[in-house]
Design a protein around this motif. Structure first.
Motif, PDB file in Angstrom:
ATOM      1  N   ALA A   1     -21.879  48.485 -27.381  1.00 15.79           N
ATOM      2  CA  ALA A   1     -22.299  46.920 -27.066  1.00 15.79           C
ATOM      3  C   ALA A   1     -21.760  45.622 -25.850  1.00 15.79           C
ATOM      4  CB  ALA A   1     -23.137  46.447 -28.208  1.00 15.79           C
ATOM      5  N   ASP A   2     -20.739  45.807 -26.394  1.00 17.10           N
ATOM      6  CA  ASP A   2     -19.166  45.208 -25.620  1.00 17.10           C
ATOM      7  C   ASP A   2     -19.596  45.091 -24.498  1.00 17.10           C
ATOM      8  OD1 ASP A   2     -19.465  43.470 -28.109  1.00 17.10           O
ATOM      9  OD2 ASP A   2     -17.650  44.415 -28.201  1.00 17.10           O
ATOM     10  N   LEU A   3     -19.010  46.741 -23.893  1.00 19.85           N
ATOM     11  CA  LEU A   3     -18.873  47.547 -22.613  1.00 19.85           C
ATOM     12  C   LEU A   3     -20.416  46.916 -21.959  1.00 19.85           C
ATOM     13  CD1 LEU A   3     -17.638  50.664 -23.293  1.00 19.85           C
ATOM     14  CD2 LEU A   3     -16.661  48.597 -21.893  1.00 19.85           C
ATOM     15  N   ALA A   4     -21.280  47.212 -23.205  1.00 17.73           N
ATOM     16  CA  ALA A   4     -23.157  46.442 -22.413  1.00 17.73           C
ATOM     17  C   ALA A   4     -23.364  45.261 -22.312  1.00 17.73           C
ATOM     18  CB  ALA A   4     -24.403  47.315 -23.316  1.00 17.73           C
ATOM     19  N   ALA A   5     -22.486  44.460 -22.535  1.00 13.42           N
ATOM     20  CA  ALA A   5     -22.482  42.754 -22.372  1.00 13.42           C
ATOM     21  C   ALA A   5     -21.918  43.024 -21.173  1.00 13.42           C
ATOM     22  CB  ALA A   5     -22.417  42.217 -23.539  1.00 13.42           C
ATOM     23  N   ILE A   6     -20.468  43.162 -21.496  1.00 16.73           N
ATOM     24  CA  ILE A   6     -19.984  43.327 -19.280  1.00 16.73           C
ATOM     25  C   ILE A   6     -20.459  44.269 -18.193  1.00 16.73           C
ATOM     26  CG2 ILE A   6     -18.039  43.936 -18.809  1.00 16.73           C
ATOM     27  CD1 ILE A   6     -16.504  44.057 -21.085  1.00 16.73           C
TER      28      ILE A   6
ATOM     29  N   GLU B   1     -20.800  50.955 -14.132  1.00 14.70           N
ATOM     30  CA  GLU B   1     -19.733  51.091 -13.712  1.00 14.70           C
ATOM     31  C   GLU B   1     -18.536  50.392 -14.154  1.00 14.70           C
ATOM     32  OE1 GLU B   1     -19.255  51.004 -10.150  1.00 14.70           O
ATOM     33  OE2 GLU B   1     -17.123  50.546 -10.170  1.00 14.70           O
ATOM     34  N   VAL B   2     -18.877  49.618 -15.197  1.00 17.07           N
ATOM     35  CA  VAL B   2     -17.987  49.349 -16.417  1.00 17.07           C
ATOM     36  C   VAL B   2     -17.521  49.962 -17.134  1.00 17.07           C
ATOM     37  CG1 VAL B   2     -17.828  47.913 -18.563  1.00 17.07           C
ATOM     38  CG2 VAL B   2     -18.847  46.470 -16.279  1.00 17.07           C
ATOM     39  N   ARG B   3     -18.646  51.210 -17.771  1.00 19.41           N
ATOM     40  CA  ARG B   3     -18.475  52.577 -18.215  1.00 19.41           C
ATOM     41  C   ARG B   3     -17.478  53.220 -17.762  1.00 19.41           C
ATOM     42  NH1 ARG B   3     -24.018  52.538 -21.131  1.00 19.41           N
ATOM     43  NH2 ARG B   3     -23.960  51.542 -22.652  1.00 19.41           N
ATOM     44  N   ALA B   4     -17.845  53.380 -16.515  1.00 18.63           N
ATOM     45  CA  ALA B   4     -16.684  54.443 -16.018  1.00 18.63           C
ATOM     46  C   ALA B   4     -15.466  53.987 -16.215  1.00 18.63           C
ATOM     47  CB  ALA B   4     -17.253  54.603 -14.714  1.00 18.63           C
ATOM     48  N   ARG B   5     -15.347  52.941 -15.786  1.00 17.94           N
ATOM     49  CA  ARG B   5     -13.854  52.522 -15.451  1.00 17.94           C
ATOM     50  C   ARG B   5     -13.121  52.006 -17.296  1.00 17.94           C
ATOM     51  NH1 ARG B   5     -11.803  48.238 -12.315  1.00 17.94           N
ATOM     52  NH2 ARG B   5     -12.777  49.098  -9.917  1.00 17.94           N
TER      53      ARG B   5
ATOM     54  N   ALA C   1      -7.086  50.829 -18.822  1.00 20.42           N
ATOM     55  CA  ALA C   1      -8.045  50.289 -18.263  1.00 20.42           C
ATOM     56  C   ALA C   1      -7.893  49.026 -19.989  1.00 20.42           C
ATOM     57  CB  ALA C   1      -9.453  50.384 -18.118  1.00 20.42           C
ATOM     58  N   PRO C   2      -8.022  47.833 -19.757  1.00 24.92           N
ATOM     59  CA  PRO C   2      -8.549  46.474 -20.491  1.00 24.92           C
ATOM     60  C   PRO C   2      -9.607  47.166 -21.281  1.00 24.92           C
ATOM     61  CG  PRO C   2      -8.311  45.662 -18.534  1.00 24.92           C
ATOM     62  CD  PRO C   2      -8.106  46.828 -18.209  1.00 24.92           C
ATOM     63  N   THR C   3     -10.405  47.474 -21.235  1.00 22.45           N
ATOM     64  CA  THR C   3     -11.570  47.772 -21.931  1.00 22.45           C
ATOM     65  C   THR C   3     -11.961  49.449 -21.959  1.00 22.45           C
ATOM     66  OG1 THR C   3     -12.578  48.251 -19.745  1.00 22.45           O
ATOM     67  CG2 THR C   3     -13.184  46.677 -19.871  1.00 22.45           C
ATOM     68  N   ALA C   4     -10.813  49.972 -22.047  1.00 22.09           N
ATOM     69  CA  ALA C   4     -10.652  50.963 -22.988  1.00 22.09           C
ATOM     70  C   ALA C   4     -10.684  50.897 -24.500  1.00 22.09           C
ATOM     71  CB  ALA C   4      -9.098  52.329 -22.718  1.00 22.09           C
ATOM     72  N   GLY C   5     -11.784  51.954 -25.417  1.00 21.15           N
ATOM     73  CA  GLY C   5     -12.213  51.816 -25.773  1.00 21.15           C
ATOM     74  C   GLY C   5     -12.902  50.694 -27.206  1.00 21.15           C
ATOM     75  N   MET C   6     -13.623  50.117 -25.924  1.00 17.85           N
ATOM     76  CA  MET C   6     -14.151  48.666 -26.507  1.00 17.85           C
ATOM     77  C   MET C   6     -15.561  49.633 -26.755  1.00 17.85           C
ATOM     78  SD  MET C   6     -13.856  45.732 -24.251  1.00 17.85           S
ATOM     79  CE  MET C   6     -14.626  44.375 -24.482  1.00 17.85           C
TER      80      MET C   6
ATOM     81  N   ALA D   1     -18.444  34.630 -16.793  1.00 16.06           N
ATOM     82  CA  ALA D   1     -16.739  35.341 -15.954  1.00 16.06           C
ATOM     83  C   ALA D   1     -16.268  36.147 -17.496  1.00 16.06           C
ATOM     84  CB  ALA D   1     -15.731  34.591 -16.118  1.00 16.06           C
ATOM     85  N   PRO D   2     -15.912  37.403 -17.657  1.00 13.83           N
ATOM     86  CA  PRO D   2     -15.252  38.076 -19.353  1.00 13.83           C
ATOM     87  C   PRO D   2     -14.354  38.211 -18.893  1.00 13.83           C
ATOM     88  CG  PRO D   2     -17.687  39.457 -17.988  1.00 13.83           C
ATOM     89  CD  PRO D   2     -17.065  38.206 -17.232  1.00 13.83           C
ATOM     90  N   GLU D   3     -13.683  37.736 -20.794  1.00 10.51           N
ATOM     91  CA  GLU D   3     -12.779  37.914 -20.137  1.00 10.51           C
ATOM     92  C   GLU D   3     -12.071  39.357 -20.120  1.00 10.51           C
ATOM     93  OE1 GLU D   3     -10.007  35.043 -21.677  1.00 10.51           O
ATOM     94  OE2 GLU D   3     -11.946  33.848 -20.708  1.00 10.51           O
ATOM     95  N   ARG D   4     -12.392  40.251 -20.670  1.00  5.04           N
ATOM     96  CA  ARG D   4     -11.978  41.576 -20.192  1.00  5.04           C
ATOM     97  C   ARG D   4     -13.171  42.250 -18.859  1.00  5.04           C
ATOM     98  NH1 ARG D   4     -10.132  45.302 -25.158  1.00  5.04           N
ATOM     99  NH2 ARG D   4     -11.531  43.959 -27.007  1.00  5.04           N
ATOM    100  N   MET D   5     -12.418  43.289 -18.744  1.00  6.27           N
ATOM    101  CA  MET D   5     -13.354  43.952 -17.745  1.00  6.27           C
ATOM    102  C   MET D   5     -12.944  46.095 -17.120  1.00  6.27           C
ATOM    103  SD  MET D   5     -14.957  41.705 -15.194  1.00  6.27           S
ATOM    104  CE  MET D   5     -15.573  42.493 -13.835  1.00  6.27           C
TER     105      MET D   5
END
Ligand code: ARG
Length: 623
Positions: free
Chosen positions: A460-465, A442-446, A452-457, A619-623
């Motif tokens: 490993a960070d995406l995986a943690a979220i 879900e997080v990767r798709a977003r 998205a605030p997570t674009a280009g993250m 509660a992650p800061e970015r999602m």
């Protein structure tokens, strides 16, 4: 609220407490009753049109005094000195008092609420709280039932800690007695290498040992139909007559283990270590605070079992029954067996000893057992026996509360206990792995959306979220439903970013973080604690919702019901969204108002994070 509690509250700036004090004084003056009997019964109003709060004292009080409720309410309102607290008090209907709080009072309250404590004063309690949680059995894999015992227990522990209580987390491991001796005996027969053994191997050996030692299928089926719970079933399984050899071997192993045979004790410890490695790993994945220091299993009480039975016999509460010792109750037929004819002790005997230890040695005035609802009768028997013998008394005379929090089962889509496709019990590991996988997907798709605030993250960070999202999904769904009820495990619903879900709340929190992040540059020039304005209705609603937080936390502890916190946080997210839609924040042109609104955002974020923290949800800061 008790008189003492209300006095303590009156000292704070909380407008509701001040209002409580002012109305209480007025009610006492009008009725002549002592203040303690003049609870104004202040409740949040359901509709902002009728004010922020309602005081509902008039109906019940008028009935008691034989007067007219509307008249009583009118007299109290005329008498009440609410200057600086409320702008307006109005009598409505049969005698409700609608309260419109003063903006200045609300703003002042929020200003003092905005601190690390968020309005939660440390409790002055001198005694501890014991929380019996997790309750795994050695050599057996954790299954979804342990999920509930672990996370509900952890949340209740966090909530009590948040209120300033000393908490003992007690993981009452099933690590003693015949079932474990049976497994150990079977492993020895198979010359298993205990240094390289996995929990899966142990689990298999446990089951095989059980099968070997069993021949009374009918008896077992009958026992499974009653509400005795998995542990007693295991005992029965182990005790079933027949399969003499395996039984005999197990019994001999148990005797040697119990007499402290060094070799056996070392092997037994290896089995425990193997089990606990996985338990702690799972607790870690779940974000649950559980380590070795919390493991005080059944074996810890082994020396206390004999004396426990003797104490009951001496008190005249333990009586002989065909060679065994039982405890009988004045109000029911069912006795509790505490020593078998062969001298062996039972699950119940251990719980009697553990309960005494928790009250008297750990000095707990609340002992909370987060255990499967199927053990209801067991705990009723144990608690009644402990009360009968007087072990609930603390040294200073305080009477400890013993509480079973009986949780329901986790069901599959077919409304039957959750199973894998091949019909096996779901291990907790498998379930969490799947949740994490779904969250990550879900997080990767977003993150593929360029806005998205997570674009280009980084991946490993995406995986943690994603991990945080998956775990939040499972935990929130569990903690958010009525503890005693069964619930259907539906990962699709749980992992959704919309609706009453954990990820929705995490997302709400991350959105606020995003807004605050964008405002950062401007904030550098703003005063550190800008003046709060709550002129707009949406600002008022948000302020009121935030100020309710401490009471919600206290309610969760009092009622041992985490779902109240879930419902509150969900409501807060909704109220916040209303505020954000109606009140421009980043685009607000008045710098003072912008700063005030940003501060409302920051306080909302703080409460959200604190509340999620009590649920053990990150509660992650970015999602
Ligand atoms: N190990 C037990 C079981 O699986 C649960 C332990 C619960 N706690 C207790 N104090 N009895 O049934």
């Amino acid at each position: 609220m008790t008189a003492a509690a209300s006095a303590a509250h009156a000292a704070s700036a909380d407008p509701v407490s001040r209002l409580d004090g002012a109305l209480r004084t007025a009610i006492a003056a009008v009725t002549g009753l002592p203040a303690a009997e003049c609870d104004p019964q202040i409740r949040p109003s359901g509709n902002p049109q009728f004010g922020d709060f309602q005081a509902n004292f008039a109906m019940a009080l008028a009935k008691k005094l034989g007067t007219n409720p509307r008249q009583l309410a009118t007299d109290v309102v005329a008498r009440a000195d609410v200057a600086g607290i409320a702008d307006k008090l109005e009598v409505a209907g049969p005698g409700f008092v609608n309260v419109h709080l003063a903006e200045s009072a609300l703003a002042a309250a929020l200003d003092s609420f905005d601190s690390p404590a968020l309005g939660i004063a440390p409790s002055g309690a001198t005694h501890a709280v014991t929380i019996d949680l997790c309750g795994v059995n050695v050599a057996k894999q954790m299954h979804v039932g342990h999920l509930r015992a672990t996370i509900i227990g952890d949340t209740l522990a966090r909530v009590h800690e948040r209120l300033g209580r000393k908490v003992w987390r007690e993981n009452h491991l099933g690590d003693w007695g015949l079932p474990i001796a049976m497994t150990l005996a079977a492993l020895r027969r198979a010359s298993a290498d205990l240094d390289s053994i996995t929990l899966e191997d142990l689990n298999r050996a446990y089951r095989a040992a059980q099968m070997e030692g069993r021949d009374d299928h009918a008896g077992m089926i009958a026992a499974q139909g009653t509400k005795v719970g998995p542990h007693r079933i295991a005992e029965l399984e182990a005790q079933n007559a027949g399969a003499a050899l395996a039984q005999e071997d197990a019994r001999a192993t148990l005797v040697r283990l119990q007499s402290g045979d060094a070799q056996l004790v070392a092997e037994w410890q290896k089995i425990i270590d193997c089990t606990m490695r996985e338990v702690f790993e799972t607790a870690d994945t779940l974000g649950v605070h559980l380590t070795n220091e919390h493991s005080r299993g059944e074996s810890f009480f082994r020396e206390k079992l004999g004396p426990t039975v003797e104490a009951f016999v001496k008190a005249g509460l333990g009586t002989e029954d065909d060679g065994a010792i039982v405890v009988r109750y004045p109000d029911r037929e069912r006795p509790m067996l505490i020593r078998k004819r062969d001298g062996g002790f039972l699950y119940a005997t251990t719980d009697l000893s553990a309960c005494r230890f928790r009250v008297q040695d750990l000095k707990s005035d609340r002992v909370i057992y987060v255990v499967d609802a199927r053990q209801r009768d067991h705990f009723k028997d144990v608690f009644d026996a402990v009360r009968m013998i007087g072990w609930t008394k603390l040294p200073d005379g305080t009477e400890a509360e013993l509480i079973h929090v009986p949780f329901g089962s986790v069901l599959g889509a077919d409304k039957k206990p959750l199973k894998t496709r091949s019909g096996e019990n779901f291990t907790l590991r498998a379930l969490l792995d799947e949740a994490i996988e779904r969250g990550t997907r879900e997080v990767r798709a977003r993150s593929t959306d360029p806005n998205a605030p997570t674009a280009g993250m980084a991946d490993a960070d995406l995986a943690a979220i994603g991990r945080a999202v998956g775990i939040a999904a499972v935990k929130y769904a569990d903690l958010g439903s009525d503890v005693t009820r069964d619930y259907v495990f539906d990962l699709d619903r749980m992992v959704s970013f919309e609706g009453d879900t954990g990820p929705y709340l995490q997302y709400a929190h991350a959105r606020i973080a995003g807004i605050l992040g964008k405002a950062l540059d401007a904030a550098a020039h703003a005063p550190p604690r800008p003046t709060i304005t709550v002129a707009e209705p949406a600002e008022r609603q948000l302020a009121l919702a935030l100020l309710r937080y401490p009471q919600v936390v206290r309610d969760v502890a009092q009622h041992l019901d985490p779902s109240r916190l879930c419902a509150y946080l969900h409501g807060l997210a909704t109220t916040y969204n209303g505020f954000y839609q109606q009140c421009p924040v980043l685009k607000c042109e008045d710098p003072a108002l912008r700063a005030s609104r940003l501060r409302l955002c920051a306080i909302s974020k703080h409460v959200m994070k604190d509340g999620l923290g009590l649920l053990g949800i990150t509660a992650p800061e970015r999602m």
